[in-house]
Design an enzyme around this catalytic site. Sequence first.
Site, PDB file in Angstrom:
ATOM      1  N   ARG A  19       3.159  -3.543 -11.039  1.00 17.35           N
ATOM      2  CA  ARG A  19       3.989  -4.504 -10.310  1.00 17.35           C
ATOM      3  C   ARG A  19       4.340  -5.649 -11.254  1.00 17.35           C
ATOM      4  O   ARG A  19       3.541  -6.026 -12.126  1.00 17.35           O
ATOM      5  CB  ARG A  19       3.251  -5.067  -9.085  1.00 17.35           C
ATOM      6  CG  ARG A  19       3.249  -4.145  -7.877  1.00 17.35           C
ATOM      7  CD  ARG A  19       4.635  -3.990  -7.254  1.00 17.35           C
ATOM      8  NE  ARG A  19       4.649  -3.159  -6.070  1.00 17.35           N
ATOM      9  CZ  ARG A  19       4.993  -1.866  -6.035  1.00 17.35           C
ATOM     10  NH1 ARG A  19       5.334  -1.236  -7.142  1.00 17.35           N
ATOM     11  NH2 ARG A  19       5.020  -1.202  -4.888  1.00 17.35           N
TER      12      ARG A  19
ATOM     13  N   HIS B 279      12.532   0.575 -12.196  1.00 16.51           N
ATOM     14  CA  HIS B 279      11.580   1.002 -11.155  1.00 16.51           C
ATOM     15  C   HIS B 279      11.744   2.496 -10.848  1.00 16.51           C
ATOM     16  O   HIS B 279      11.964   2.895  -9.701  1.00 16.51           O
ATOM     17  CB  HIS B 279      11.741   0.176  -9.871  1.00 16.51           C
ATOM     18  CG  HIS B 279      10.491   0.174  -9.018  1.00 16.51           C
ATOM     19  ND1 HIS B 279      10.049  -0.925  -8.336  1.00 16.51           N
ATOM     20  CD2 HIS B 279       9.575   1.146  -8.763  1.00 16.51           C
ATOM     21  CE1 HIS B 279       8.927  -0.627  -7.676  1.00 16.51           C
ATOM     22  NE2 HIS B 279       8.633   0.646  -7.927  1.00 16.51           N
TER      23      HIS B 279
HETATM   24  N1  LIG Z   1       6.614   1.885 -10.634  1.00 16.98           N
HETATM   25  C1  LIG Z   1       6.515   2.781  -9.686  1.00 16.98           C
HETATM   26  O1  LIG Z   1       7.398   3.631  -9.530  1.00 16.98           O
HETATM   27  C2  LIG Z   1       5.283   2.805  -8.823  1.00 16.98           C
HETATM   28  C3  LIG Z   1       5.071   3.889  -7.956  1.00 16.98           C
HETATM   29  C4  LIG Z   1       3.912   3.909  -7.202  1.00 16.98           C
HETATM   30  C5  LIG Z   1       2.972   2.900  -7.291  1.00 16.98           C
HETATM   31  N2  LIG Z   1       3.200   1.848  -8.135  1.00 16.98           N
HETATM   32  C6  LIG Z   1       2.203   0.768  -8.257  1.00 16.98           C
HETATM   33  O2  LIG Z   1       0.977   1.302  -8.738  1.00 16.98           O
HETATM   34  C7  LIG Z   1      -0.086   0.580  -8.086  1.00 16.98           C
HETATM   35  C8  LIG Z   1      -1.372   1.372  -8.186  1.00 16.98           C
HETATM   36  O3  LIG Z   1      -1.299   2.498  -7.333  1.00 16.98           O
HETATM   37  P1  LIG Z   1      -2.612   3.354  -6.958  1.00 16.98           P
HETATM   38  O4  LIG Z   1      -2.190   4.384  -5.975  1.00 16.98           O
HETATM   39  O5  LIG Z   1      -3.306   3.786  -8.184  1.00 16.98           O
HETATM   40  O6  LIG Z   1      -3.476   2.199  -6.240  1.00 16.98           O
HETATM   41  P2  LIG Z   1      -5.002   2.255  -5.808  1.00 16.98           P
HETATM   42  O7  LIG Z   1      -5.454   3.668  -5.643  1.00 16.98           O
HETATM   43  O8  LIG Z   1      -5.131   1.344  -4.649  1.00 16.98           O
HETATM   44  O9  LIG Z   1      -5.790   1.667  -7.080  1.00 16.98           O
HETATM   45  C9  LIG Z   1      -5.752   0.334  -7.442  1.00 16.98           C
HETATM   46  C10 LIG Z   1      -6.701   0.115  -8.599  1.00 16.98           C
HETATM   47  O10 LIG Z   1      -6.635  -1.255  -8.987  1.00 16.98           O
HETATM   48  C11 LIG Z   1      -7.957  -1.792  -9.001  1.00 16.98           C
HETATM   49  N3  LIG Z   1      -7.947  -3.216  -8.632  1.00 16.98           N
HETATM   50  C12 LIG Z   1      -7.446  -3.793  -7.517  1.00 16.98           C
HETATM   51  N4  LIG Z   1      -7.675  -5.119  -7.535  1.00 16.98           N
HETATM   52  C13 LIG Z   1      -8.329  -5.380  -8.690  1.00 16.98           C
HETATM   53  C14 LIG Z   1      -8.848  -6.555  -9.285  1.00 16.98           C
HETATM   54  N5  LIG Z   1      -8.742  -7.751  -8.655  1.00 16.98           N
HETATM   55  N6  LIG Z   1      -9.484  -6.464 -10.476  1.00 16.98           N
HETATM   56  C15 LIG Z   1      -9.609  -5.260 -11.086  1.00 16.98           C
HETATM   57  N7  LIG Z   1      -9.141  -4.102 -10.595  1.00 16.98           N
HETATM   58  C16 LIG Z   1      -8.504  -4.165  -9.402  1.00 16.98           C
HETATM   59  C17 LIG Z   1      -8.711  -0.993  -7.978  1.00 16.98           C
HETATM   60  O11 LIG Z   1     -10.102  -1.135  -8.197  1.00 16.98           O
HETATM   61  P3  LIG Z   1     -11.166  -0.325  -7.307  1.00 16.98           P
HETATM   62  O12 LIG Z   1     -11.069   1.106  -7.801  1.00 16.98           O
HETATM   63  O13 LIG Z   1     -12.446  -0.952  -7.637  1.00 16.98           O
HETATM   64  O14 LIG Z   1     -10.720  -0.462  -5.884  1.00 16.98           O
HETATM   65  C18 LIG Z   1      -8.165   0.399  -8.226  1.00 16.98           C
HETATM   66  O15 LIG Z   1      -8.841   0.997  -9.300  1.00 16.98           O
HETATM   67  C19 LIG Z   1       0.459   0.392  -6.659  1.00 16.98           C
HETATM   68  O16 LIG Z   1      -0.205  -0.648  -5.999  1.00 16.98           O
HETATM   69  C20 LIG Z   1       1.916   0.070  -6.924  1.00 16.98           C
HETATM   70  O17 LIG Z   1       2.034  -1.324  -7.086  1.00 16.98           O
HETATM   71  C21 LIG Z   1       4.334   1.783  -8.893  1.00 16.98           C
END
Ligand SMILES: NC(=O)c1ccc[n+]([C@@H]2O[C@H](COP(=O)([O-])OP(=O)(O)OC[C@H]3O[C@@H](n4cnc5c(N)ncnc54)[C@H](OP(=O)(O)O)[C@@H]3O)[C@@H](O)[C@H]2O)c1
Length: 310
Positions: A225, A273
């Site tokens: 993000r 994006h």
């Molecule tokens: N560009 C694009 O096309 C696109 C597409 C899809 C998604 N995205 C982005 O990718 C992000 C990640 O997706 P995901 O499915 O992998 O999310 P997710 O499964 O919710 O994983 C988030 C990760 O971030 C960690 N995290 C959250 N808060 C933190 C903090 N304060 N300090 C350290 N680590 C932290 C979490 O830690 P824990 O494991 O300990 O919970 C987890 O490992 C989405 O939220 C979205 O913004 C972008």
Amino acid sequence: MTLTLLFSAPDRTWPAYETVLQQALKTAGIDADLTRSARPDAVDYIIYAPNDTLTDFTPYIRTKAVLSLWAGVEKIAPNPTLTQPLCRMVDPGLAQGMRDYVVGHVMRYHLGMDRHIHGLNGAWDHITPPLARDRPVTVLGLGELGQSCARALAALGFHVTGWSRRPKQIAGLTCVSGPDGLKMALKTGEIVVLLLPNTPQTENTLNAETLALLPKGARIVNPGRGSLIDDDALLTALDAGQIGHATLDVFRTEPLPQDHPYWAHPNVTVTPHIAAETRAQTASEVIAENIRRGEAGEPFLHLVDRAAGY
Ligand SMILES: NC(=O)c1ccc[n+]([C@@H]2O[C@H](COP(=O)([O-])OP(=O)(O)OC[C@H]3O[C@@H](n4cnc5c(N)ncnc54)[C@H](OP(=O)(O)O)[C@@H]3O)[C@@H](O)[C@H]2O)c1
């Protein structure tokens, strides 16, 4: 009983889902009326894109869950009118797309592809890149997408350090957490990939102080993000050579405004994006499975932790 499912997403989203979602519901044995408009008090589930106009969930008194079509839920997670369970999208198609994007851009940096693509102007400049095993890569965020990308990079031989909020142990990765873990992960990261959610805690994870921890000339890939990076600090670090190059897919304002310095910066690649998109076919199966679970009284998949914000 026939369920009423409200598909609440911009018009352009509907054609991709209309047939495949009906099919996925049928395959899951769900008898449903999938509709684009319904009386709020008759809706059982809302299938929701966070860029839709629906933001007041108060009249949806019968709704059992809101099922997001997006992985990132920062636009809806803090909504106080939403009292029902919120599930985010975890879709194998999305994960594959993100792996493709991240591996491709990391490889570009690792192999120094730009030198050859832009041309050596006749100079037989014989510089071989290091092997992947000699290239430390850091992945910030070890969730569904971060972990999938980190594993793919490790499988290619990169030495991958991953950072998450809670401590983890994942075979083949060096896992760290907390503020000290972040410092360690950044100190070694020649290429840094950001796959954190947008929450108040993750805002400006890369700022003047943390960018300075990276090895000089480090490269950044951000498909997470826009809020994860302090833009002014990144531009300063790029101009100073502290950061060698950045590939940015997400921005605080999207589309990225025409006059934003990122567009013209020689050491920034802007992608609009497109890193990973939810794929209707596989996402429909996830939605149908969650509705089946809801009706069977089983726990929902991919429930958002509203307090954590992701
Ligand atoms: N560009 C694009 O096309 C696109 C597409 C899809 C998604 N995205 C982005 O990718 C992000 C990640 O997706 P995901 O499915 O992998 O999310 P997710 O499964 O919710 O994983 C988030 C990760 O971030 C960690 N995290 C959250 N808060 C933190 C903090 N304060 N300090 C350290 N680590 C932290 C979490 O830690 P824990 O494991 O300990 O919970 C987890 O490992 C989405 O939220 C979205 O913004 C972008």
